[in-house]
Enzyme design. Structure first.
Site, PDB file in Angstrom:
ATOM      1  N   GLY A   1       0.854  -1.173   0.000  1.00  0.00           N
ATOM      2  CA  GLY A   1       0.000   0.000   0.000  1.00  0.00           C
ATOM      3  C   GLY A   1       0.890   1.222   0.000  1.00  0.00           C
ATOM      4  O   GLY A   1       2.032   1.151   0.447  1.00  0.00           O
ATOM      5  N   THR A   2       0.368   2.322  -0.522  1.00  0.00           N
ATOM      6  CA  THR A   2       1.278   3.446  -0.701  1.00  0.00           C
ATOM      7  C   THR A   2       0.958   4.676   0.129  1.00  0.00           C
ATOM      8  O   THR A   2       1.328   4.716   1.285  1.00  0.00           O
ATOM      9  CB  THR A   2       1.425   3.762  -2.180  1.00  0.00           C
ATOM     10  OG1 THR A   2       0.129   3.747  -2.757  1.00  0.00           O
ATOM     11  CG2 THR A   2       2.252   2.711  -2.872  1.00  0.00           C
ATOM     12  N   THR A   3       0.277   5.672  -0.413  1.00  0.00           N
ATOM     13  CA  THR A   3       0.316   6.977   0.248  1.00  0.00           C
ATOM     14  C   THR A   3      -0.903   7.253   1.129  1.00  0.00           C
ATOM     15  O   THR A   3      -2.037   7.039   0.721  1.00  0.00           O
ATOM     16  CB  THR A   3       0.437   8.092  -0.808  1.00  0.00           C
ATOM     17  OG1 THR A   3       1.504   7.747  -1.667  1.00  0.00           O
ATOM     18  CG2 THR A   3       0.684   9.430  -0.173  1.00  0.00           C
TER      19      THR A   3
ATOM     20  N   ALA B   1       3.717   4.600  -7.726  1.00  0.00           N
ATOM     21  CA  ALA B   1       3.023   3.638  -6.872  1.00  0.00           C
ATOM     22  C   ALA B   1       1.772   4.206  -6.214  1.00  0.00           C
ATOM     23  O   ALA B   1       1.049   3.493  -5.542  1.00  0.00           O
ATOM     24  CB  ALA B   1       3.975   3.125  -5.804  1.00  0.00           C
TER      25      ALA B   1
END
Lengths: 287, 294
Positions: free
Chosen positions: A48-50, A223
């Site tokens: 998972g990113t931001t 991403a």
């Protein structure tokens, strides 16, 4: 003959932490307890990113993009990475998605368990410390590339305002003021928040600010997922005030995102911050 | 010389013992209404609850010895949270919990070496419609009964139950169910007492709540609104089964030298014999008996 009654550990008073109880009774259920062979396992599982968070006068907003990646592949385009932890707090996760979602479930159960056993909720700092302990339990996995780095926000009923806590992989817990962001696109999101954030934002403006910051993150970080206008997939936005927390309905977030995208059609870099001594109108337009 | 006690007599004695303990407390009432299940009890203590939340749709109510049913409540919360975490929230059922309690109470009751639990328990669970609501009643010996409409345990259960039987109507509103339950709690053969709002402990499992956790405690301010205009309130005489203060916290502040558990220390130093006041006997000095040089 086996004793059919509840196991003695269940009837033993004193432990009000669910995580401690599970580690005693069923350690296999804990996310950080599995043996992983040597080597870097980071590319095997979706990431998972931001996640971004910002406070406003009456509370706090937490938002996350919807992308999970596995190396250069987009593993999932509609993953949810922002979860309510209890009525007045929420947690957003960056890092290994599988472990992180499991850790959030454990954390949710932990808070509810304490509340039911003790008849009262944990203090806000108490909640933040419990989450730190859960992350610390995952240190072994983090060393092999399966790190989980959450962002914990909530409305502190005692202090009377929204608060934000960030963590590192060793369980270090740091209070952030105003705004913060974690994950691969966090550098870009934080840059955007620096220019957009004001302490006197209203709730609606605060939501617009975090959605803008996520767009800026997606703009520069492969991403991080931007708003998917074709599939109508927009960030998950959780708003927490003194009345409790709720996830903004998809239609409302879609409306915010649509307005932002419309504005970016003429100004692709987003809203401009004022420069001291230079009036906004005199800043040169891009050719 | 070993005595023979017939098993019937042994079980009867144990049952009498448990029943006596339970009857000392005050009644707890469970009433089904249109939106769920309401639990009510007269409980002057604000801190020690008789009705509590176990899980999303499951509540727990008990009468009898506080330490014993509190242990069972905590075990229930752990069992439910463990199952909900390992499987899913929907896999936690009232029936599973009632079975675990029944096995525990039954084993303790029939094992010779342990004191039977002096408790009686309701496990309430609500479904999506009133027909799916369930109340399990568990007794001290581990028997489980599936009760409908209303149920009473502890205290003067018979007179309270008779009051409910006369007046219960299915599909009542929250206000109707609350008035019925509170009226029943104040009912004795001699009089109908209006229980003060601050002495009431009331909680509901309400299926109309939007959150997954359906348990809600009704606070005194809310009860005041729902119960308004009942006439003068009459507090109840203290019952022996209420949070019985132990001897240590009774107001006595005089040192009783013969009682090692009292909380007041008198003028006698801790190492002296509290009854005679003698200092502790010192071990014989090695040098005293044989002072002679060798």
């Amino acid at each position: 003959m086996t004793d059919p009654r509840l196991p003695a550990a269940y009837l033993r008073p004193g432990v009000s932490s669910f995580a401690d109880f599970v580690s005693d009774q069923a350690p296999d259920l804990l996310p950080g307890r599995r043996a992983v062979p040597q080597g870097n396992a980071g590319d095997l599982a979706p990431h998972g990113t931001t996640i971004v968070a910002a406070t406003f006068a009456g509370g706090v907003v937490l938002a996350g993009d919807r992308r999970a990646t596995m190396g250069n592949i987009i593993a999932q385009r509609d993953i949810e990475k922002v979860f309510p932890a209890d009525e007045f707090s929420a947690v957003g996760i960056a890092g290994t998605a599988g472990l992180a979602i499991e850790m959030v479930r454990l954390f949710q159960t932990e808070l509810e368990h304490y509340e039911k056993i003790e008849g009262t909720t944990l203090s806000f700092d108490g909640k933040a410390n419990r989450l730190a302990a859960l992350i610390r339990g995952n240190l072994g996995m983090a060393m092999q590339g399966l790190a989980v780095v959450p962002l914990f926000v909530g409305y502190d009923l005692k202090a009377g305002h929204g608060r934000i806590f960030s963590y590192d992989v060793t369980g270090g817990r740091y209070e952030e003021y105003g705004f913060h962001s974690v994950g691969s696109g966090s550098l870009f999101a934080r840059g955007a928040l620096k220019k957009l954030y004001r302490e006197d934002l209203s709730e609606a403006d605060c939501v617009m600010t975090v959605v803008q910051a996520l767009y800026d993150a997606a703009d520069d970080d492969s991403a991080t997922g931007g708003p998917d206008v074709a599939r109508r997939i927009f960030p998950v936005v959780q708003v927490i005030t003194a009345e409790g927390g709720h996830r903004l309905p998809d239609a409302e977030v879609a409306d915010v995102a649509d307005r932002m995208i419309a504005a970016r059609m003429s100004a692709p870099n987003g809203p401009r911050a004022e420069l001291p001594g230079v009036s906004t109108s005199s800043t040169t337009e891009r050719p | 010389m070993p005595f023979y006690v017939s098993p019937e007599q042994l079980m009867k004695d144990r049952a009498d013992f448990a029943r006596k303990g339970i009857a000392r407390g005050r009644s707890v009432v469970a009433v089904q209404y249109a939106d769920g299940i309401l639990f009510a009890s007269e409980n002057p203590s604000q801190a020690l609850h008789k009705v509590s939340e176990i899980y999303d749709r499951i509540a727990f109510a008990a009468v009898g010895r506080y330490n014993e049913f509190e242990n069972l409540r905590i075990a229930g919360v752990r069992l439910a949270d463990m199952r909900g975490y390992a499987y899913d929230r929907r896999d936690v059922t009232g029936r599973g919990l009632a079975n675990a309690y029944a096995q525990t109470l039954g084993t303790i009751f029939s094992s010779g070496g342990e004191k039977p639990y002096e408790v009686e328990i309701f496990v309430g669970e609500i479904g999506d419609a009133p027909e799916e609501d369930q109340i399990f009643r568990l007794t001290y010996d581990g028997q489980v009964a599936d009760v409908h409409q209303y149920a009473v345990m502890g205290g003067a259960a018979d007179s309270v139950s008779a009051y409910l039987k006369e007046r219960y109507a299915a599909g009542a509103s929250l206000e109707g169910a609350l008035r019925l339950a509170v009226g029943a709690l104040g009912h004795t053969d001699a009089e109908d007492r209006v229980i003060p709002v601050r002495d009431l402990e009331v909680a509901v499992l309400d299926r109309t709540r939007t959150r997954p956790r359906k348990f809600l405690r009704l606070m005194p301010s809310r009860l005041e609104t729902l119960l308004g205009g009942r006439g003068p309130e009459v507090a109840s005489p203290p019952a022996p089964g209420d949070t019985d203060p132990g001897a240590a916290s009774s107001g006595v502040r005089v040192d009783n030298p013969a009682d090692p558990t009292d909380q007041t220390s008198g003028h006698i130093a801790p190492l002296e014999d509290p009854v005679t006041g003698e200092p502790p006997v010192a071990p014989p000095d090695a040098g005293s008996d044989g002072g002679r040089p060798l």
